[in-house]
Design a protein around this motif. Sequence first.
Motif, mmCIF file in Angstrom:
data_model
loop_
_atom_site.group_PDB
_atom_site.id
_atom_site.type_symbol
_atom_site.label_atom_id
_atom_site.label_comp_id
_atom_site.label_asym_id
_atom_site.label_seq_id
_atom_site.Cartn_x
_atom_site.Cartn_y
_atom_site.Cartn_z
ATOM 1 N N TYR A 163 0.848 -1.196 0.000
ATOM 2 C CA TYR A 163 0.000 0.000 0.000
ATOM 3 C C TYR A 163 0.879 1.240 0.000
ATOM 4 O O TYR A 163 1.986 1.243 0.545
ATOM 5 N N HIS A 212 -1.872 8.162 0.081
ATOM 6 C CA HIS A 212 -2.018 9.353 -0.748
ATOM 7 C C HIS A 212 -2.971 10.324 -0.065
ATOM 8 O O HIS A 212 -4.184 10.091 -0.026
ATOM 9 N N ILE A 240 -3.846 3.390 -0.506
ATOM 10 C CA ILE A 240 -4.052 2.940 -1.881
ATOM 11 C C ILE A 240 -3.312 1.624 -2.070
ATOM 12 O O ILE A 240 -2.087 1.570 -1.935
#
Length: 208
Positions: A26, A29, A34
């Motif tokens: 991951y 952001h 994400i």
Amino acid sequence: MQQIAVQPKLLTFAEFAQWKPEGSCYELHDGVPIEMPQPPGEHEAIKGFLTNEIILEYRRLNLPYFVPNQAFVKVPEAESAYLPDVLVLNRLNLVHEPLWAKMATVTLGESIPLVVEVVSSNWRIDYLTKVKDYEEIGIAEYWLVDYLGLGGRRFIGNPKQPTIFVHELSDGEYQVTAFRDGDRLVSPTFPGLVLTVREILQAGLGNS
């Protein structure tokens, strides 16, 4: 009944680091985790080829550098953290990194001689967001390897073609040079590195 969309809770980097499932991939952001999709083979072949070439060069020069397997680059004063495809770190500066010992995370440009991103389908992150953030961190050199020619035409022209952009930090701003086809890549960090765009693309196809 009308459904009301629920805004997901934004995470701080500390919360993200604690939440992130072990073994997962991951990035963070602007407070949103994400998940990074599994990349295609060509992407990983180019990443592996560049990693090997860069390691050979800094060893030849006897520099105190290394390439971690999984380390975050966190943006100062922001809740964003990235996992670059290739991250070159300066061992000597890690004593100044407050998050390195416990979280394998760097925040200082002085710790990062070079970062490489191999462009994925979400090319705007590499071309826009990461360029801005890496510049803000003060990373001396950023390679953007668009091996499929995915970026916008304002970047790579029309018709689109595979392009590698070398961003060199100068007076706090990136100066960008584009390399294509048989061009030799010119690296300010590793001026003795002899690599052409064609060689890098062929590595992705398994022809190196």
